[in-house]
Design an enzyme around this catalytic site. Structure first.
Site, PDB file in Angstrom:
ATOM      1  N   LYS A 116       8.535  -9.102   2.711  1.00  0.00           N
ATOM      2  CA  LYS A 116       7.367  -9.977   2.583  1.00  0.00           C
ATOM      3  C   LYS A 116       7.109 -10.817   3.826  1.00  0.00           C
ATOM      4  O   LYS A 116       6.042 -11.408   3.965  1.00  0.00           O
ATOM      5  CB  LYS A 116       7.507 -10.884   1.353  1.00  0.00           C
ATOM      6  CG  LYS A 116       7.370 -10.105   0.052  1.00  0.00           C
ATOM      7  CD  LYS A 116       7.037 -10.988  -1.123  1.00  0.00           C
ATOM      8  CE  LYS A 116       6.682 -10.095  -2.314  1.00  0.00           C
ATOM      9  NZ  LYS A 116       6.549 -10.836  -3.569  1.00  0.00           N
ATOM     10  N   LYS A 199       5.942   1.090  -1.625  1.00  0.00           N
ATOM     11  CA  LYS A 199       5.999   0.825  -3.063  1.00  0.00           C
ATOM     12  C   LYS A 199       4.609   0.446  -3.582  1.00  0.00           C
ATOM     13  O   LYS A 199       3.872  -0.265  -2.903  1.00  0.00           O
ATOM     14  CB  LYS A 199       6.965  -0.351  -3.279  1.00  0.00           C
ATOM     15  CG  LYS A 199       7.418  -0.574  -4.681  1.00  0.00           C
ATOM     16  CD  LYS A 199       8.371  -1.758  -4.741  1.00  0.00           C
ATOM     17  CE  LYS A 199       7.665  -3.072  -4.434  1.00  0.00           C
ATOM     18  NZ  LYS A 199       8.470  -4.270  -4.608  1.00  0.00           N
ATOM     19  N   LYS A 202       1.246  -4.969  -6.526  1.00  0.00           N
ATOM     20  CA  LYS A 202       0.174  -5.747  -7.140  1.00  0.00           C
ATOM     21  C   LYS A 202      -0.697  -6.448  -6.118  1.00  0.00           C
ATOM     22  O   LYS A 202      -1.850  -6.713  -6.373  1.00  0.00           O
ATOM     23  CB  LYS A 202       0.801  -6.897  -7.950  1.00  0.00           C
ATOM     24  CG  LYS A 202       1.476  -6.511  -9.180  1.00  0.00           C
ATOM     25  CD  LYS A 202       1.262  -7.654 -10.152  1.00  0.00           C
ATOM     26  CE  LYS A 202       2.449  -8.084 -10.919  1.00  0.00           C
ATOM     27  NZ  LYS A 202       3.196  -9.144 -10.290  1.00  0.00           N
TER      28      LYS A 202
HETATM   29  P1  AMP Z   1       6.324  -7.925 -10.027  1.00  0.00           P
HETATM   30  O1  AMP Z   1       5.100  -7.068  -9.873  1.00  0.00           O
HETATM   31  O2  AMP Z   1       7.013  -8.130  -8.724  1.00  0.00           O
HETATM   32  O3  AMP Z   1       6.091  -9.193 -10.799  1.00  0.00           O
HETATM   33  O4  AMP Z   1       7.330  -7.048 -10.898  1.00  0.00           O
HETATM   34  C1  AMP Z   1       7.392  -7.051 -12.306  1.00  0.00           C
HETATM   35  C2  AMP Z   1       8.263  -5.910 -12.803  1.00  0.00           C
HETATM   36  O5  AMP Z   1       7.674  -4.635 -12.466  1.00  0.00           O
HETATM   37  C3  AMP Z   1       9.671  -5.873 -12.190  1.00  0.00           C
HETATM   38  O6  AMP Z   1      10.588  -5.429 -13.179  1.00  0.00           O
HETATM   39  C4  AMP Z   1       9.556  -4.860 -11.091  1.00  0.00           C
HETATM   40  O7  AMP Z   1      10.778  -4.253 -10.785  1.00  0.00           O
HETATM   41  C5  AMP Z   1       8.587  -3.857 -11.699  1.00  0.00           C
HETATM   42  N1  AMP Z   1       7.838  -3.169 -10.645  1.00  0.00           N
HETATM   43  C6  AMP Z   1       7.042  -3.728  -9.715  1.00  0.00           C
HETATM   44  N2  AMP Z   1       6.523  -2.786  -8.884  1.00  0.00           N
HETATM   45  C7  AMP Z   1       7.007  -1.585  -9.322  1.00  0.00           C
HETATM   46  C8  AMP Z   1       6.842  -0.248  -8.889  1.00  0.00           C
HETATM   47  N3  AMP Z   1       6.067   0.067  -7.851  1.00  0.00           N
HETATM   48  N4  AMP Z   1       7.501   0.723  -9.571  1.00  0.00           N
HETATM   49  C9  AMP Z   1       8.280   0.427 -10.630  1.00  0.00           C
HETATM   50  N5  AMP Z   1       8.488  -0.828 -11.083  1.00  0.00           N
HETATM   51  C10 AMP Z   1       7.857  -1.834 -10.444  1.00  0.00           C
END
Ligand code: AMP
Ligand code: TRP
Length: 331
Positions: A116, A199, A202
């Site tokens: 990041k 990856k 969001k």
């Molecule tokens: P976040 O979007 O960082 O708040 O992540 C929320 C949850 O989604 C966490 O358990 C992450 O590990 C999972 N996650 C986020 N991005 C991915 C991705 N590209 N593939 C699989 N899991 C994801």
């Protein structure tokens, strides 16, 4: 006779950006699948979202949106405590206690922090972004959670959480449960549709890189059609074919079918049919979630009340655990 207490599960998602199919396959779907077997705490980690700039109005809207998606995906508020992190002050308090034992060196090695800050450098990064994994450790340890279902990108943060729990227990006496990660074989690391080396994220500025849980069916079809593919025409997972490997993984996690079976089905057939079928499989899973979420968002008061009830329960459960940590440290 007293029933044996169920093991606790804790997990969370940040209310920033657009929840996407990676969040669904890597996290949410698995929470729903295990909710009957555990005592569940599913948090909307709004304090974590503040580690990068957020528009206050937008943040408020996103918090409700995540709550609606949790419910729409199938979490049952009768069996899960669903709440906002910021409504339980113990998260920030335990974070501060753990800051006393977390080390600068180990936080500097977190790949999420390094990723990041790669573009802009660390000089202007917020202190919160650096401390992010300690707050995450506090989230988990505050409930004595045994199991943490997350995507693969959280593996390192979970390892740090385990280190901090052990270090605290060693220094001050047995206090915290050392949690285990729960990471699925498929769907744990969904890559961007337009760049399979990155990856799916969001916060990506490129909507074509992710499939949002709230995307309309036609948007999903268009994004899958435009997803990059590798050279050659064979539909087979391999390290030299990261794009098709990613699409196969999404297909497998969405349908529950093994990758080999899907490869067999499309042997000798082109990308066209494969992508069309993949898009329909995704639409079939996400459309009902989208529709339920939109209906739930028509009642923002109802969502707020549900979150507040969850926070009350979370405060009650976490209070004695925080108190015990404070007492052990001499406060
Ligand atoms: P976040 O979007 O960082 O708040 O992540 C929320 C949850 O989604 C966490 O358990 C992450 O590990 C999972 N996650 C986020 N991005 C991915 C991705 N590209 N593939 C699989 N899991 C994801
Ligand atoms: N750091 C996680 C992510 O970005 C979100 C999160 C915060 C979390 N606290 C947590 C996940 C506690 C599991 C448990 O994906």
């Amino acid at each position: 006779m007293e029933r044996e207490r169920r093991a606790r599960v804790f997990s969370g998602i940040q209310p920033s950006g657009n929840l996407h199919i990676g969040n669904y396959l890597g996290a949410l779907k698995n929470w729903v699948a295990i909710q009957d077997d555990y005592e569940n705490y599913f948090c909307i980690v709004d304090l974590h979202a503040l580690t990068v700039p957020q528009d206050p109005k937008e943040l408020r809207r996103k918090i409700r949106e995540v709550a609606a998606i949790y419910l729409a995906a199938g979490l049952d508020p009768g069996r899960c405590v669903i709440f906002r992190q910021s409504r339980v002050p113990a998260h920030a308090e335990l974070c501060w206690l753990l800051n006393g034992i977390a080390r600068f060196g180990e936080l500097s090695r977190m790949t999420q922090f390094k990723d990041k800050t790669r573009k802009e450098g660390t000089e202007s990064a917020s202190a919160g972004l650096f401390d992010y994994p300690v707050l995450m450790a506090a989230d988990i340890l505050l409930y004595n959670a045994q199991l943490v279902p997350v995507g693969d990108d959280q593996r390192q943060h979970l390892e740090l959480t385990r280190t901090l729990a052990r270090r605290f227990n060693h220094l001050y006496g047995e206090t915290f449960v050392v949690p285990e990660p729960m990471i699925m074989k498929s769907g744990a690391r969904v890559m961007a549709l337009d760049d399979p080396t990155e990856k799916m994220s969001k916060s990506s500025p490129r909507p074509g890189s992710y499939i949002s849980i709230l995307d309309e069916p036609d948007a999903i079809r268009r994004k899958v059609r435009r997803a990059v593919t590798d050279s050659g025409t064979e539909i087979k997972a391999s390290p030299e074919k990261p794009a098709i490997t990613n699409l196969l993984d999404i297909y497998s996690a969405t349908t529950g079918r093994p990758v080999e079976e899907i490869e067999d089905e499309y042997r000798g057939r082109g990308y066209g049919q494969f992508k069309q079928d993949l898009a329909e499989a995704i639409v079939e899973v996400l459309s009902p979630v989208r529709e339920r979420a939109l209906a739930l968002l028509d009642d923002p008061r109802g969502l707020d009340e549900l979150l507040e009830r969850g926070a009350e329960k979370a405060r009650e459960v976490s209070r004695p655990i925080l108190a015990s940590a404070q007492a052990k440290m001499g406060l």
